[in-house]
Design a protein around this motif. Structure first.
Motif, short mmCIF file in Angstrom:
data_model
loop_
_atom_site.label_atom_id
_atom_site.label_comp_id
_atom_site.label_asym_id
_atom_site.label_seq_id
_atom_site.Cartn_x
_atom_site.Cartn_y
_atom_site.Cartn_z
N GLU A 178 4.09 3.49 1.10
CA GLU A 178 5.71 3.90 1.84
C GLU A 178 5.44 4.48 2.91
OE1 GLU A 178 8.32 3.30 -0.41
OE2 GLU A 178 8.10 1.82 -2.36
N ARG A 179 5.12 5.36 2.42
CA ARG A 179 5.20 6.30 4.15
C ARG A 179 4.44 6.13 4.67
NH1 ARG A 179 3.97 9.49 7.02
NH2 ARG A 179 3.74 11.84 7.06
N VAL A 180 3.03 5.84 4.46
CA VAL A 180 2.52 5.13 5.61
C VAL A 180 3.33 4.44 6.61
CG1 VAL A 180 -0.06 4.48 6.20
CG2 VAL A 180 0.06 6.11 3.86
N GLU A 181 3.03 3.14 5.66
CA GLU A 181 3.59 2.03 6.39
C GLU A 181 5.00 2.39 7.21
OE1 GLU A 181 5.93 -2.04 4.97
OE2 GLU A 181 4.35 -1.69 3.80
N ASP A 182 5.90 3.05 6.81
CA ASP A 182 6.96 3.32 7.72
C ASP A 182 8.32 4.95 6.93
OD1 ASP A 182 9.39 3.20 9.34
OD2 ASP A 182 10.25 1.51 8.62
N ALA A 183 7.41 5.85 7.60
CA ALA A 183 7.86 7.13 6.92
C ALA A 183 9.61 7.45 7.42
CB ALA A 183 7.47 8.10 7.33
N GLU A 184 10.02 7.07 8.47
CA GLU A 184 11.29 6.78 8.98
C GLU A 184 12.02 6.38 7.49
OE1 GLU A 184 12.20 6.85 13.18
OE2 GLU A 184 10.37 7.39 13.55
N ALA A 185 12.12 4.79 7.67
CA ALA A 185 12.49 3.82 6.71
C ALA A 185 12.73 5.05 5.19
CB ALA A 185 12.17 3.04 6.26
N LEU A 186 11.38 5.48 5.10
CA LEU A 186 11.47 6.38 3.09
C LEU A 186 11.87 7.33 3.54
CD1 LEU A 186 10.34 7.05 0.70
CD2 LEU A 186 7.76 7.66 1.61
N GLU A 187 12.55 8.57 4.27
CA GLU A 187 13.14 9.20 4.80
C GLU A 187 14.73 8.97 4.45
OE1 GLU A 187 11.76 11.42 8.43
OE2 GLU A 187 9.77 11.35 7.55
#
Length: 120
Positions: free
Chosen positions: A89-98
């Motif tokens: 998930e971090r690779v796919e969309d770090a901002e969304a994960l944060e």
């Protein structure tokens, strides 16, 4: 009931092809001890460190942790699966994960359990 039937079918199919006979050992993945799981986890996470090519290393670590979770000790299998998913998930969309506090809390719990269990 299903495992013996499946084993028999696979054995018959592979014997006709000249393949190695199936045994319980090569049909089922052997579960690792907690110590072995920790050793492999440490190697995977160590390889994921560094700055250059980080995204590719994170994806590789995610895949490896996912595979490891399938044969990990009962104590760590769920946590390794969480780490695998969150790295992807971090690779796919770090901002969304944060922005996902629930997912970050799940990550914190998994990291704490692995760190405590493996003495990292």
């Amino acid at each position: 009931m299903m495992k013996p039937l499946l084993s028999a079918v696979l054995l018959l199919a592979l014997t006709g092809c000249g393949a190695e006979a199936l045994t319980t050992e090569n049909l089922l993945t052997e579960q690792l001890s907690t110590e072995e799981t920790c050793t492999e986890t440490d190697a995977i996470l160590s390889a994921a460190g560094g700055e250059s090519g980080r995204e590719e290393r994170f994806l590789t670590a995610s895949e490896q942790l996912g595979e490891l979770s399938e044969r990990a000790s009962d104590q760590l299998e769920d946590e390794l699966e969480v780490l695998s998913e969150i790295l992807a998930e971090r690779v796919e969309d770090a901002e969304a994960l944060e922005q996902d506090s629930e997912r970050l809390a799940e990550l914190d719990r998994a990291v704490a359990t692995v760190s405590e269990t493996c003495d990292f």
